[in-house]
Scaffold this motif. Structure first.
Motif, mmCIF file in Angstrom:
data_model
loop_
_atom_site.group_PDB
_atom_site.id
_atom_site.type_symbol
_atom_site.label_atom_id
_atom_site.label_comp_id
_atom_site.label_asym_id
_atom_site.label_seq_id
_atom_site.Cartn_x
_atom_site.Cartn_y
_atom_site.Cartn_z
ATOM 1 N N ILE A 209 14.488 41.056 -4.545
ATOM 2 C CA ILE A 209 14.624 41.055 -3.100
ATOM 3 C C ILE A 209 15.865 40.374 -2.807
ATOM 4 O O ILE A 209 16.234 40.764 -1.611
ATOM 5 N N LEU B 217 6.066 25.118 -22.560
ATOM 6 C CA LEU B 217 5.478 26.250 -21.660
ATOM 7 C C LEU B 217 5.266 25.636 -20.101
ATOM 8 O O LEU B 217 5.212 26.159 -19.303
ATOM 9 N N SER B 218 4.819 24.430 -20.157
ATOM 10 C CA SER B 218 4.427 23.536 -19.022
ATOM 11 C C SER B 218 5.110 22.196 -18.826
ATOM 12 O O SER B 218 4.109 21.370 -18.330
ATOM 13 N N CYS C 162 5.702 20.353 -9.169
ATOM 14 C CA CYS C 162 6.049 21.840 -8.699
ATOM 15 C C CYS C 162 7.425 21.827 -8.280
ATOM 16 O O CYS C 162 8.315 22.662 -8.454
ATOM 17 N N VAL D 234 6.205 46.919 -13.812
ATOM 18 C CA VAL D 234 7.381 46.463 -14.903
ATOM 19 C C VAL D 234 6.749 45.348 -15.970
ATOM 20 O O VAL D 234 7.393 45.266 -16.943
ATOM 21 N N ARG E 77 3.795 30.138 -11.449
ATOM 22 C CA ARG E 77 4.412 30.163 -10.144
ATOM 23 C C ARG E 77 5.452 31.366 -10.139
ATOM 24 O O ARG E 77 6.863 31.206 -10.240
ATOM 25 N N ARG F 139 14.635 33.364 0.022
ATOM 26 C CA ARG F 139 13.876 33.920 -1.037
ATOM 27 C C ARG F 139 12.465 33.544 -1.096
ATOM 28 O O ARG F 139 11.785 33.347 -2.197
ATOM 29 N N CYS F 140 11.778 33.725 -0.063
ATOM 30 C CA CYS F 140 10.251 33.694 -0.290
ATOM 31 C C CYS F 140 9.801 35.089 -0.819
ATOM 32 O O CYS F 140 10.061 36.217 -0.374
ATOM 33 N N PRO F 141 8.958 35.108 -1.928
ATOM 34 C CA PRO F 141 8.283 36.392 -2.417
ATOM 35 C C PRO F 141 7.534 37.239 -1.480
ATOM 36 O O PRO F 141 7.370 38.242 -1.695
ATOM 37 N N MET G 136 0.271 20.902 -8.764
ATOM 38 C CA MET G 136 0.624 21.755 -9.869
ATOM 39 C C MET G 136 -0.462 21.786 -10.977
ATOM 40 O O MET G 136 -0.334 22.724 -11.552
ATOM 41 N N ALA H 12 12.761 46.135 -16.977
ATOM 42 C CA ALA H 12 11.824 45.053 -16.637
ATOM 43 C C ALA H 12 12.650 43.750 -15.935
ATOM 44 O O ALA H 12 13.049 42.828 -16.703
ATOM 45 N N PRO H 13 12.981 43.804 -14.514
ATOM 46 C CA PRO H 13 13.889 42.700 -14.119
ATOM 47 C C PRO H 13 13.149 41.288 -14.215
ATOM 48 O O PRO H 13 12.044 41.174 -14.261
ATOM 49 N N ASN H 14 14.014 40.218 -14.598
ATOM 50 C CA ASN H 14 13.617 39.173 -14.864
ATOM 51 C C ASN H 14 12.884 38.333 -13.848
ATOM 52 O O ASN H 14 13.030 38.665 -12.487
ATOM 53 N N ARG H 15 11.728 37.687 -13.890
ATOM 54 C CA ARG H 15 11.090 37.237 -12.952
ATOM 55 C C ARG H 15 11.472 35.416 -12.979
ATOM 56 O O ARG H 15 10.958 35.016 -13.774
ATOM 57 N N GLU H 16 12.485 35.133 -12.272
ATOM 58 C CA GLU H 16 12.631 33.601 -12.248
ATOM 59 C C GLU H 16 11.544 32.754 -11.481
ATOM 60 O O GLU H 16 10.821 33.603 -10.869
ATOM 61 N N LEU H 17 11.157 31.768 -12.084
ATOM 62 C CA LEU H 17 10.020 30.757 -11.243
ATOM 63 C C LEU H 17 10.246 30.780 -9.872
ATOM 64 O O LEU H 17 11.864 30.355 -9.649
ATOM 65 N N THR H 18 9.533 30.717 -9.091
ATOM 66 C CA THR H 18 9.853 30.343 -7.605
ATOM 67 C C THR H 18 8.640 29.648 -6.958
ATOM 68 O O THR H 18 7.644 29.700 -7.589
ATOM 69 N N CYS I 129 5.778 29.345 -4.468
ATOM 70 C CA CYS I 129 4.590 30.274 -3.946
ATOM 71 C C CYS I 129 5.016 30.801 -2.437
ATOM 72 O O CYS I 129 5.534 29.753 -1.936
ATOM 73 N N ARG J 286 7.737 44.880 -20.090
ATOM 74 C CA ARG J 286 7.971 43.709 -20.704
ATOM 75 C C ARG J 286 7.226 43.571 -22.040
ATOM 76 O O ARG J 286 7.835 42.955 -22.876
#
Lengths: 644, 208
Positions: free
Chosen positions: B115, A121-122, A419, B86, B52, A603-605, A499, A380-386, A388, B90
């Motif tokens: 985005i 998981l981490s 990270c 969303v 993150r 691609r900054c959130p 991290m 529910a669109p996937n949230r890839e890790l990014t 911060c 999920r």
């Protein structure tokens, strides 16, 4: 006051597994603790450090796990109680010392808390620490709930002193990072004096020198200790059984899997048919206890994470005692009843039990499940890790990525652990091309840096964090310089072990307990080793990239230190340097020709794409105000204004 | 506002959202409120790399009968508090059922894939339609907007906790919230947190 030093005995409080371990250590009167940060173990040393003043402890974040274990061992040799804590792969780092430590024996109670991460998981592995207990012949304890995490830790110190050897307590993410009610016990008020005795008879375990030789004598002694442990484990209250006298199926389990198994039996409503033998002492196994339960049934399911450690040990015991207990059918990992990778959960255990007993079990109505699954995929669109918003790594990898492109020799980056490992993903422009253990980036790049003699023209780069630099990059750097490797090292110095929660490291002026310590300067260390060293601010994108292009062209070992504090650091958090806005009149959107550089590539959130207005926009809640995006917009539509 | 006992034992709550939203803290606050009332609470959560920008989830098991698994069994959520729209959808895939109470903070946090234009983020009415198709009990709350009006977007989480209590099916309410926050906050911050809690509770009390 921290609840971990609440003096009220008998009070029930909500504690995270790691906090329960800390409380247990405080009740045992731990004096010294050391570790290196790593999820899911970090809160143990951190919480001990936070109460070091009140409890008169010495606590440190050591430079790496091996040194942490050595620091803790010294306290044990001086008759104090000590603890060291680390994640699973940290035990690998410490394992050479671990072998010699356990061969030589300990004095004051010493406990190694190893926190595994089933399901990664981490982590970038799901390595196991349990095997070390068997390999180095010391006892292994695994708490099955939060109360046990406390009670077992306390007892581990007593056991260690009884056998004068290290005790391993193994936790997992779902124990360390889960929370539950714990009834507090009495805090220790022991005030031992440290003294190291060494001039007794050479074989005297308490007053002679602490060495693992003569090996035949010490190894025999160690194995005799383990036999004694086996006897103690036979009567341990941490091994419990719930279920009928003659169950249709015996489930043997330990650790967080205890909670999964108990819930699975509850969900299936089979407590009259299935027995649950929960083991807290998993190495060495108590043979009489096991024999008694194995004899009560002919079907056995072993539930554990991740590889079949308990399963193998139970099977060996069953084979050795087959004439007494009869033949058994074993279910578990080896036969595929349970998955052989990843973490378990109540549903996987319930499915396994249902399959063995031939029960028709449906966890969710199939129609509902189908609908919910479709909905989840569609809406529910996937949230890839990014990284911060405001993360200096995004800027650093922007510079690295573009420098490598402009260098145009198919250069690449050997990655490391932090990270910034995420730079293998689009958020770091997929820059990392190898990723292994702590410090391995520099070691692997040092190897690549020798391959020009075989016709390789690609320049090798590596990245590491500031904490990783001290932990394990320095030897690899020495190796690269000494052997004249061609290599560019980028140190992503964000002023802390970010991290895992900003633990201090040798580059900082503060230690775990908040005390003043001398900071070691990475730039001066590298220069002293003989590397060419540059220091830049990654937020000055062009300058950083330009420097990197220059360094890539040079021979030898070059170090670029990218210095910019982590966006989440306590000093920076919630303090914007810039107010950033998109000037709608200047943003040309899709017609600009920039391919929406800010939102599609950078691609900054904190930057969003306004579909209706067809313009980029800054999300004022997410934006950290670093101002870097203002530097990349070719239309100069992103405006930053310094916050007064 | 609270009930005297649990309507179900164990009662299973999921708090979900996006890494960095304060998911872990919100689950601690609600769990401590329940511990304050004498319940056994087990929280399961993951943090580390998963925080993150990724989806995060805390499972809270409330019981009068001891510790339960830190992971809720499939289909067995009783309440979902979603700090992001969303993320509620999920969660339904693994833990949903028609009776689950779903509270949704209606402020989206767009995944980077959205985005970048590679993925689609559904419109508000689409999200609402999906959730109402999966559960009979769905409420949307403008928690972040209200929190910005109160001066700090992070108060959105407190508004959501207030809303969860405002539903009237948890055995805790304002008194327990105040008690828990007192232990961890400076006095000057307590008042604004109580205001946020009341605001959330009032939003649900009218409809529940």
């Amino acid at each position: 006051m921290s609840k971990l030093i609440d003096p009220r005995e008998g009070v029930r409080v909500l504690l995270m597994g790691n906090e329960a371990i800390v409380r247990g250590a405080l009740e045992a009167g731990v004096n010294v603790a050391a570790g290196y940060p790593g999820t899911p173990s970090s809160e143990i040393v951190q919480n001990l450090a936070d109460v070091a003043g009140e409890r008169n402890l010495y606590v440190e974040w050591s430079v790496n796990e091996k040194v942490a274990m050595e620091v803790a061992a010294a306290a044990s040799f001086a008759k104090l109680r000590s603890l060291c804590a680390m994640k699973q792969n940290g035990v690998n780092v410490a394992s050479d010392f671990l072998l010699h430590l356990t061969a030589a024996g300990t004095r004051g109670g010493m406990v190694l808390v190893a926190c595994d991460d089933p399901g990664a998981l981490s982590s970038v592995n799901e390595g196991e620490s349990r095997h070390f207990a068997r390999m180095v012949e010391v006892p292994l304890l695994e708490p099955g709930d939060f109360q046990e995490a406390k009670d077992m830790t306390k007892w581990a110190f007593e056991l260690s002193e009884e056998i004068r050897n290290l005790v391993v307590l193994r936790s997992v993410t779902r124990m360390s990072h889960a929370s539950g009610n714990v009834t507090l016990g009495r805090l220790s008020d022991a005030q031992p004096k440290a003294e190291f005795k060494y001039d007794g008879f050479i074989l005297d375990p308490l007053e002679g020198p602490v060495v693992s030789a003569p090996v035949p004598y010490k190894h025999t002694l160690q194995q005799e200790k383990l036999k004694r442990v086996r006897e103690i484990f036979e009567g341990s209250p941490f091994n419990t059984y719930a279920g009928p006298e003659k169950p249709d199926l015996l489930v043997v389990t330990s650790s967080a899997c205890t909670l999964y198994s108990r819930e699975a039996i509850h969900v299936l409503g089979v407590k009259d048919r299935v027995g649950l033998l929960k083991l807290g002492t998993t190495w060495p196994l108590p043979p009489e206890l096991l024999k008694r339960h194995l004899a009560s049934t002919d079907r056995v399911l072993i539930v554990e994470e991740v590889i079949p450690f308990l399963e193998e040990n139970v099977k060996i015991l069953a084979a050795e005692t087959a004439l007494e207990i009869g033949a058994k059918t074993f279910f578990g990992k080896n036969d595929g009843t349970l998955p052989s990778i990843g973490e378990l959960n109540p549903d996987l255990v319930a499915a396994a039990i249902a399959k063995i007993l031939g029960i028709d079990h449906v966890a969710m109505p199939p129609d509902y499940e189908k609908k919910a699954t479709l909905m989840s995929f569609a809406k529910a669109p996937n949230r890839e890790l990014t990284f911060c918003p405001g993360c200096p790594h995004r800027a650093s990898f922007w510079a690295i990525h573009h420098a490598l492109l402009m260098d145009n020799r198919l250069g690449f980056v050997c990655g490391d652990i932090g990270c910034y490992s995420m730079a293998a993903l689009p958020c770091g422009f997929s820059t990392l091309k190898t990723l292994h253990a702590m410090g391995s980036g520099a070691g692997v790049a040092s190897g690549f840096g020798q391959l020009h003699r075989f016709g390789m023209e690609q320049p090798a780069m590596t990245v590491c964090g500031d904490s990783t630099f001290f932990a394990s990059v320095m030897p690899a750097l020495v190796n690269a310089i000494h052997h004249r490797a061609d290599l560019t090292v980028v140190v992503l110095d964000n002023s802390g072990t970010a991290m895992t929660g900003f633990q201090p490291h040798p580059g900082l002026k503060v230690n775990a307990m908040g005390g003043d310590v001398p900071a070691l300067d990475i730039a001066r260390i590298c220069a002293a080793m003989g590397a060419k060293v540059e220091v830049r601010d990654p937020f000055q994108l062009e300058e950083a990239r330009g420097t990197l292009i220059g360094l890539l062209e040079e021979k030898g070992v070059k170090v670029l230190i990218m210095r910019q504090m982590c966006a989440l650091s306590p000093e920076k958090r919630a303090k914007k340097k810039y107010e950033v806005q998109v000037d709608e009149a200047l943003c040309l959107g899709e017609t600009c020709g920039c391919n929406r550089l800010c939102t599609r590539v950078f691609r900054c959130p904190g930057l969003v794409w306004d579909k209706e207005r067809k313009k980029a926009r800054v999300d004022e809640v997410l934006c950290a105000g670093c101002g870097v995006c203002a530097l990349i917009c070719p239309a100069e539509a992103i405006r930053k204004e310094e916050v007064a | 506002m609270g009930t005297q006992t649990l309507s179900k034992d164990p009662f299973n709550i999921i708090i979900t959202g996006v890494g960095g939203q304060g998911n872990v803290l919100a689950s601690r606050v609600l769990a401590n409120m329940l511990v304050h009332r004498g319940y056994d609470v087990t929280i399961g959560e993951t943090f580390g790399a998963s925080q993150r920008g990724g989806s995060v989830m805390s499972h809270i098991r409330v019981s009068a009968r001891g510790a339960w698994s830190p992971q809720i069994p499939k289909g067995k959520a009783d309440m979902v508090v979603s700090l992001e729209p969303v993320e509620a959808i999920r969660v339904m895939k693994d833990y949903g059922n028609e009776e689950v109470r779903i509270l949704v903070n209606d402020r989206p946090i767009y995944p980077v894939g959205v985005i970048a234009g590679e993925l689609n983020y559904p419109a508000r009415d689409e999200i609402e339609g999906a959730l109402k198709d999966l559960s009979k009990h769905v409420w949307f709350i403008d928690a972040t907007e209200e929190a910005i009006r109160l001066g700090n977007p992070i108060l959105g989480n407190v508004i959501m906790i207030g809303a969860a209590c405002g539903l009237g099916i948890l055995p805790v309410g304002r008194a327990e919230f105040a008690e828990v926050m007192k232990g961890s906050l400076a006095a000057d911050k307590l008042e604004i947190n109580l205001t946020a809690f009341d605001l959330g509770a009032a939003k649900l009390a009218a409809t529940a």
